[in-house]
Design an enzyme around this catalytic site. Structure first.
Site, PDB file in Angstrom:
ATOM      1  N   CYS A   2      -8.755   6.755 -12.427  1.00 10.42           N
ATOM      2  CA  CYS A   2      -7.569   6.049 -12.818  1.00 10.42           C
ATOM      3  C   CYS A   2      -7.231   6.327 -14.271  1.00 10.42           C
ATOM      4  O   CYS A   2      -6.542   7.258 -14.546  1.00 10.42           O
ATOM      5  CB  CYS A   2      -7.635   4.577 -12.557  1.00 10.42           C
ATOM      6  SG  CYS A   2      -5.947   4.022 -12.600  1.00 10.42           S
ATOM      7  N   ARG A  27      -0.756   1.873 -13.373  1.00 10.11           N
ATOM      8  CA  ARG A  27      -1.253   2.824 -12.370  1.00 10.11           C
ATOM      9  C   ARG A  27      -2.072   2.137 -11.297  1.00 10.11           C
ATOM     10  O   ARG A  27      -2.483   2.753 -10.330  1.00 10.11           O
ATOM     11  CB  ARG A  27      -2.104   3.908 -13.046  1.00 10.11           C
ATOM     12  CG  ARG A  27      -1.323   4.812 -13.986  1.00 10.11           C
ATOM     13  CD  ARG A  27      -2.218   5.595 -14.904  1.00 10.11           C
ATOM     14  NE  ARG A  27      -3.207   6.355 -14.165  1.00 10.11           N
ATOM     15  CZ  ARG A  27      -3.305   7.681 -14.231  1.00 10.11           C
ATOM     16  NH1 ARG A  27      -2.453   8.345 -14.970  1.00 10.11           N
ATOM     17  NH2 ARG A  27      -4.212   8.335 -13.575  1.00 10.11           N
ATOM     18  N   TRP A  75      -9.864   3.013 -10.293  1.00  8.34           N
ATOM     19  CA  TRP A  75      -9.274   2.876  -8.953  1.00  8.34           C
ATOM     20  C   TRP A  75     -10.369   3.389  -8.019  1.00  8.34           C
ATOM     21  O   TRP A  75     -10.638   4.593  -7.979  1.00  8.34           O
ATOM     22  CB  TRP A  75      -8.015   3.717  -8.846  1.00  8.34           C
ATOM     23  CG  TRP A  75      -7.461   3.857  -7.480  1.00  8.34           C
ATOM     24  CD1 TRP A  75      -7.816   4.798  -6.536  1.00  8.34           C
ATOM     25  CD2 TRP A  75      -6.467   3.053  -6.841  1.00  8.34           C
ATOM     26  NE1 TRP A  75      -7.105   4.638  -5.401  1.00  8.34           N
ATOM     27  CE2 TRP A  75      -6.265   3.566  -5.536  1.00  8.34           C
ATOM     28  CE3 TRP A  75      -5.719   1.965  -7.247  1.00  8.34           C
ATOM     29  CZ2 TRP A  75      -5.358   3.011  -4.649  1.00  8.34           C
ATOM     30  CZ3 TRP A  75      -4.812   1.415  -6.359  1.00  8.34           C
ATOM     31  CH2 TRP A  75      -4.640   1.919  -5.083  1.00  8.34           C
ATOM     32  N   ASN A 101     -12.263  10.376 -14.272  1.00  8.06           N
ATOM     33  CA  ASN A 101     -11.167  10.373 -13.289  1.00  8.06           C
ATOM     34  C   ASN A 101     -11.393  11.562 -12.381  1.00  8.06           C
ATOM     35  O   ASN A 101     -11.738  12.647 -12.847  1.00  8.06           O
ATOM     36  CB  ASN A 101      -9.809  10.533 -13.989  1.00  8.06           C
ATOM     37  CG  ASN A 101      -9.257   9.205 -14.458  1.00  8.06           C
ATOM     38  OD1 ASN A 101      -9.902   8.172 -14.294  1.00  8.06           O
ATOM     39  ND2 ASN A 101      -8.084   9.232 -15.036  1.00  8.06           N
ATOM     40  N   GLY A 102     -11.172  11.344 -11.058  1.00  3.09           N
ATOM     41  CA  GLY A 102     -11.319  12.462 -10.124  1.00  3.09           C
ATOM     42  C   GLY A 102     -12.374  12.129  -9.068  1.00  3.09           C
ATOM     43  O   GLY A 102     -12.784  10.986  -8.917  1.00  3.09           O
ATOM     44  N   GLU A 481       9.927   8.491  10.300  1.00  2.00           N
ATOM     45  CA  GLU A 481       9.576   8.296   8.876  1.00  2.00           C
ATOM     46  C   GLU A 481      10.734   8.732   7.992  1.00  2.00           C
ATOM     47  O   GLU A 481      11.048   8.072   6.995  1.00  2.00           O
ATOM     48  CB  GLU A 481       8.300   9.057   8.542  1.00  2.00           C
ATOM     49  CG  GLU A 481       7.972   9.134   7.062  1.00  2.00           C
ATOM     50  CD  GLU A 481       7.783   7.768   6.390  1.00  2.00           C
ATOM     51  OE1 GLU A 481       7.709   6.734   7.095  1.00  2.00           O
ATOM     52  OE2 GLU A 481       7.733   7.733   5.160  1.00  2.00           O
ATOM     53  N   LYS A 485      12.483   6.263   5.209  1.00  2.00           N
ATOM     54  CA  LYS A 485      12.558   6.615   3.779  1.00  2.00           C
ATOM     55  C   LYS A 485      13.972   6.440   3.262  1.00  2.00           C
ATOM     56  O   LYS A 485      14.215   5.864   2.218  1.00  2.00           O
ATOM     57  CB  LYS A 485      12.130   8.078   3.550  1.00  2.00           C
ATOM     58  CG  LYS A 485      10.665   8.341   3.467  1.00  2.00           C
ATOM     59  CD  LYS A 485       9.935   7.781   2.267  1.00  2.00           C
ATOM     60  CE  LYS A 485       9.409   6.399   2.361  1.00  2.00           C
ATOM     61  NZ  LYS A 485       8.590   5.963   3.424  1.00  2.00           N
ATOM     62  N   GLU A 488      15.276   2.574   3.389  1.00  2.00           N
ATOM     63  CA  GLU A 488      14.606   1.579   2.535  1.00  2.00           C
ATOM     64  C   GLU A 488      14.933   1.764   1.059  1.00  2.00           C
ATOM     65  O   GLU A 488      14.841   0.811   0.292  1.00  2.00           O
ATOM     66  CB  GLU A 488      13.101   1.551   2.764  1.00  2.00           C
ATOM     67  CG  GLU A 488      12.325   2.727   2.243  1.00  2.00           C
ATOM     68  CD  GLU A 488      10.818   2.495   2.384  1.00  2.00           C
ATOM     69  OE1 GLU A 488      10.325   1.375   2.158  1.00  2.00           O
ATOM     70  OE2 GLU A 488      10.128   3.453   2.744  1.00  2.00           O
ATOM     71  N   HIS A 504      21.930   9.121  26.573  1.00  2.36           N
ATOM     72  CA  HIS A 504      21.758   7.825  27.269  1.00  2.36           C
ATOM     73  C   HIS A 504      22.351   6.685  26.456  1.00  2.36           C
ATOM     74  O   HIS A 504      21.959   5.528  26.636  1.00  2.36           O
ATOM     75  CB  HIS A 504      20.265   7.584  27.533  1.00  2.36           C
ATOM     76  CG  HIS A 504      19.649   8.636  28.405  1.00  2.36           C
ATOM     77  ND1 HIS A 504      19.973   8.796  29.728  1.00  2.36           N
ATOM     78  CD2 HIS A 504      18.782   9.635  28.097  1.00  2.36           C
ATOM     79  CE1 HIS A 504      19.311   9.828  30.225  1.00  2.36           C
ATOM     80  NE2 HIS A 504      18.573  10.355  29.261  1.00  2.36           N
ATOM     81  N   LYS A 604       5.499  -3.856  -2.165  1.00  2.00           N
ATOM     82  CA  LYS A 604       4.619  -2.702  -1.928  1.00  2.00           C
ATOM     83  C   LYS A 604       3.571  -3.032  -0.878  1.00  2.00           C
ATOM     84  O   LYS A 604       3.205  -2.200  -0.075  1.00  2.00           O
ATOM     85  CB  LYS A 604       3.934  -2.266  -3.235  1.00  2.00           C
ATOM     86  CG  LYS A 604       3.043  -1.036  -3.072  1.00  2.00           C
ATOM     87  CD  LYS A 604       3.831   0.162  -2.573  1.00  2.00           C
ATOM     88  CE  LYS A 604       2.937   1.351  -2.265  1.00  2.00           C
ATOM     89  NZ  LYS A 604       3.654   2.440  -1.536  1.00  2.00           N
TER      90      LYS A 604
END
Ligand code: AGP
Length: 609
Positions: A2, A27, A75, A101-102, A481, A485, A488, A504, A604
Site C-alpha cells: 500500500c 488508497r 493493504w 509494497n508488492g 458488465e 459500467k 452506473e 422476442h 463502494k
C-alpha cells in the site's frame, strides 16, 4: 502492499511519517506502522486499524524519537490484518526493519529455507521474509545483503530498509512496484506515491527496477544492482495534491483501468510455476470435485457478471453444471443446494451484505464455499472454506474495473485447474489455456494504447438517451458488465440483451439513431451476430462493433464503428472486450460531467440489504 514513507534529516521523523502516511490514506489500508532509529536504537510501533490508532499509540510520534524513520500503511495480501502482520517487519536479530509494497511470489519457499536454518518467524506476511533474508546475508555490508536478497526474491517489491548498524542511512530498492526519492535541504525522503512528500519537496527521482538508493541527510546515492553509481534525472512535480493522489490521472477510475495489466499479472503470476497452476491457497481435491453435482456462482453487480462468465468457462472446460445467481435472489429462493454443491462467492470488498448472507445460507446447507475476494480478512474471506485473493490492490473508484479483470483471471485459473484435476483437459490443452491467460496482461495493455479511438466515438454519442448492448454466449456475459459500467457512471439508461432475444420483444425499442453496442468476438457465433446487427441497422440503429482483429473487415462493412481486440481463448474474451467498454463508459460520463469516481446513489461497498 500500500503506502511507504521514509525520512532522514534533522527533524523528528515520526510526526512526518504519520503526516505522509495520512496523505496516502485514500488508497485504502487495514493497518499502519513506523520504524525509527533513535537514542534507543531501532524501534518499531505498529497497529491494526486506522492511522489514528497508531498515532495515539505513539502520541503523535513524540513517543518514538529519532530523525531517521520509515512508515507504512498496509493493504493485506498475505496474512490477515493484525498488529504482528503490520509493517515494518523486522529481522529476528533486530538488525533490519523493512516496509514493503508488492508481493513476494516465492516467499513460502524462502521462508521454509530460512526456518530450516533456524530462523524464527513471527508473522504470516511475505514481507518478513525480506527482513529475515537481509539479516541472513548481512556480514556488515548492507548493499551486498540487499543485492543478494534481490537475487533471491521473485515478485514485485518497493522496499524501505533501516539497518541498526547504519543509523545515518536509509536504503530503498524496487522492482515492479513504484518508489520515489524526494530531495530536500539537509533531509531526504522516500515514498511509494508523490502525495506523501509533496508538502516537503517537488524535486523527485523515480527508482527504476533493481536500482538501489542510499539516503543520507546531505545527499542520495543511486546504484545499480551490481553496485555501480548511477546518475539520475531530477523531476520537478507540477501536480497539486489532488491530482497527485490519482497518479496524474483525472479520476481513480481511469487510473484503475490502466492498472489492469499489472493487477492481472500480480494476481496470476504467483499462481503459475513451471507452466502449471499452483493454488496453494485452496484445499479442494479431485475427490471433492468429483463429489460436486453442481456449482453455484453467487455475487452482486459486477462480481455477478464475472459469475456469468464463470458459468460459460467452467461448464465448457470442466463439464460440471454451473448456475450463476445474484445473491439477493439466491438467499430468498430456497436454492437446491447441499454437501454436493460447491458455491463460488465473488466479491471485491468481501463485505457486501447480500453476498455474505448468501454465503451463510450455503454454509448452513452444508455446501463447500470457495470465495474470490480482494480484501484480506474481510467477512466473506473469513467465513469461506477456501479463499482466492485477487491482488488488485485497493480499488477506490465505485465503478469496479481492475477487480472485475482480476476476478475473471482467477475464474479462468480455477476452470483450468478443475479441468486438469478431473482429466477433462490434457496437460497440453491446459498448458495452452494457461499460456493464453498469461498473455492477457500484455493484450490488455495493447488495447489501452488505443483509448483515443473510443474517446472519439464517445464524443459523438455521449448525449444518447438509451444505449443497448447485445452479444451471444460469452459476449452476452461481457455485455452485461459493459451496460452496468455505462449506466452506473453516466446515468444513461442502458440494457444488455442476448442478441438472439431481440426478435422476442426488445427490437421494438430500436428506432432511428438508437445506439447499439454489438459484442461480436465469439468466432463461432460471428455470423449470427452479423444478422442481429443487420436487424438493428435496418431499423435505424447506430452500431459500435467490438470484434477480434481477424473479423475487423467483415464487421466494418456493417457497423458504424468497430473497435478490434486481440484473439484469445473464447472463454477469456471478456477480459479483452471489456476494456473498450470500460473506456466508453468513462469517456461518456466524463463528457457528461458526471462524478465518475463517486456516482450518485452508489457506495463502494453495499453493506446493507
Ligand atoms: C460495480 O461497478 C459496482 N460498484 C457494484 O455493482 C459492485 O460490483 C457490487 O456492489 C458488488 O460489490 P462487491 O464486489 O464488493 O461484493
Amino acid at each position: 502492499m500500500c503506502g511507504i514513507v521514509g525520512y532522514i534529516g534533522r527533524e523528528e521523523s515520526a510526526p512526518f511519517l504519520l503526516e505522509g502516511l495520512e496523505k496516502l490514506e485514500y488508497r485504502g489500508y487495514d493497518s499502519a506502522g513506523v520504524a525509527v532509529y533513535g537514542p534507543d536504537g531501532l524501534r518499531v510501533a505498529k497497529a491494526k486499524g486506522r492511522l489514528k490508532v497508531l498515532a495515539e499509540k505513539i502520541d503523535g510520534g513524540r513517543a518514538i524519537p529519532g530523525t531517521v524513520g520509515i512508515g507504512h500503511t498496509r493493504w493485506a495480501t498475505h496474512g490477515a490484518p493484525s498488529d504482528v502482520n503490520s509493517h515494518p517487519q523486522t529481522s529476528a536479530g533486530g538488525k533490519f526493519a523493512v516496509v514493503h509494497n508488492g508481493i513476494i511470489e516465492n516467499y513460502l519457499y524462502l521462508k521454509n529455507h530460512l526456518i530450516r536454518r533456524g530462523v524464527e518467524f513471527v508473522s504470516e506476511t511475505d514481507t518478513e521474509v525480506v527482513a529475515q533474508l537481509l539479516e541472513y546475508y548481512y556480514d556488515g555490508n548492507v548493499m551486498e545483503a540487499i543485492r543478494k536478497v534481490v537475487e533471491k526474491v521473485e515478485g514485485s517489491y518497493a522496499l524501505g530498509i533501516l539497518c541498526e548498524d547504519f543509523p545515518d542511512r536509509l536504503f530503498a530498492v524496487r522492482k515492479d512496484s513504484p518508489l520515489i526519492v524526494g530531495l530536500g535541504r539537509g533531509e531526504n525522503y522516500i515514498a511509494s506515491d508523490i502525495p506523501a512528500i509533496l508538502s516537503k519537496t517537488r524535486d523527485i527521482c523515480r527508482l527504476k527496477d533493481n536500482e538501489i538508493a542510499v539516503l543520507t541527510r546531505s545527499n542520495v546515492g543511486f546504484f545499480d544492482i551490481d553496485g555501480y553509481f548511477l546518475e539520475k534525472p531530477v523531476e520537478y512535480i507540477e501536480w497539486d495534491v489532488e491530482s497527485a493522489e490519482k497518479g496524474g490521472y483525472e479520476h481513480f477510475m481511469m487510473k484503475e483501468i490502466c492498472e489492469q495489466p499489472k493487477a492481472v499479472h500480480d494476481t496470476i503470476s504467483p499462481r503459475i510455476r513451471d507452466g502449471r497452476i499452483v493454488l496453494d491457497d485452496i484445499a479442494l481435491t479431485k475427490e471433492d470435485l468429483e463429489r460436486f453435482r453442481k456449482i453455484f456462482v453467487v455475487a452482486c453487480g459486477t462480481a455477478y457478471y464475472v459469475g456469468v462468465v464463470a458459468k460459460y468457462a467452467i461448464e465448457s472446460m470442466v463439464g460440471i453444471p454451473v448456475e450463476a445467481d445474484v445473491a439477493s435472489e439466491f438467499r430468498y429462493r430456497s436454492p437446491v443446494i447441499g454437501p454436493d454443491t460447491l458455491v463460488l462467492i465473488i466479491s471485491q470488498s468481501g463485505e457486501t451484505a447480500d453476498t455474505l448472507a448468501a454465503l451463510r445460507e450455503a454454509k448452513h446447507a452444508g455446501c463447500r464455499v470457495l470465495s474470490i475476494v480482494n480484501v484480506v480478512g474481510s467477512s466473506i474471506a473469513n467465513e469461506s472454506d477456501d479463499v482466492l485473493y485477487t491482488w488488485a490492490g485497493p480499488e477506490i473508484s465505485v465503478a469496479s474495473t481492475k477487480a472485475y479483470s482480476t476476478q475473471l483471471a482467477l475464474v479462468y485459473l480455477l476452470a483450468i485447474h478443475f479441468a486438469e484435476l478431473l482429466g477433462k483437459k490434457s496437460p497440453e490443452e491446459c498448458a495452452a489455456l494457461l499460456a493464453a491467460v498469461e498473455k492477457l496482461p500484455e493484450q490488455i495493455e495493447s488495447l489501452l494504447a488505443h483509448k483515443e479511438n473510443i474517446q472519439f466515438f464517445a464524443s459523438r454519442y455521449f448525449n444518447a438517451g438509451d444505449i443497448y448492448f447485445i452479444g451471444r454466449n460469452i459476449d452476452y456475459a461481457a455485455s452485461l458488465e459493459a451496460s452496468l459500467k455505462l449506466k452506473e457512471i453516466s446515468y444513461i439508461h442502458s440494457e444488455a440483451y442476448a442478441a438472439g432475444e431481440l426478435k422476442h420483444g426488445p427490437i421494438s425499442l430500436i428506432e432511428e439513431g438508437t445506439l447499439v453496442v454489438a459484442l461480436a468476438t465469439h468466432t463461432g457465433l460471428f455470423d449470427k451476430m452479423m444478422s442481429n446487427i443487420r436487424e438493428v441497422k435496418a431499423r435505424g440503429a447506430v452500431v459500435l462493433g467490438i470484434t477480434t482483429e481477424d473479423k475487423l473487415e467483415a464487421l466494418t462493412a456493417q457497423a458504424d464503428m468497430v473497435f478490434p481486440i486481440p484473439s484469445t481463448e473464447t472463454c477469456f474474451l471478456p477480459s479483452l472486450s471489456i476494456i473498450p467498454m470500460q473506456l466508453f463508459a468513462y469517456y461518456v460520463a466524463s463528457m457528461k460531467g458526471c462524478d465518475i469516481d463517486k456516482p450518485r446513489n452508489l457506495a463502494k461497498s453495499v453493506t446493507v440489504e
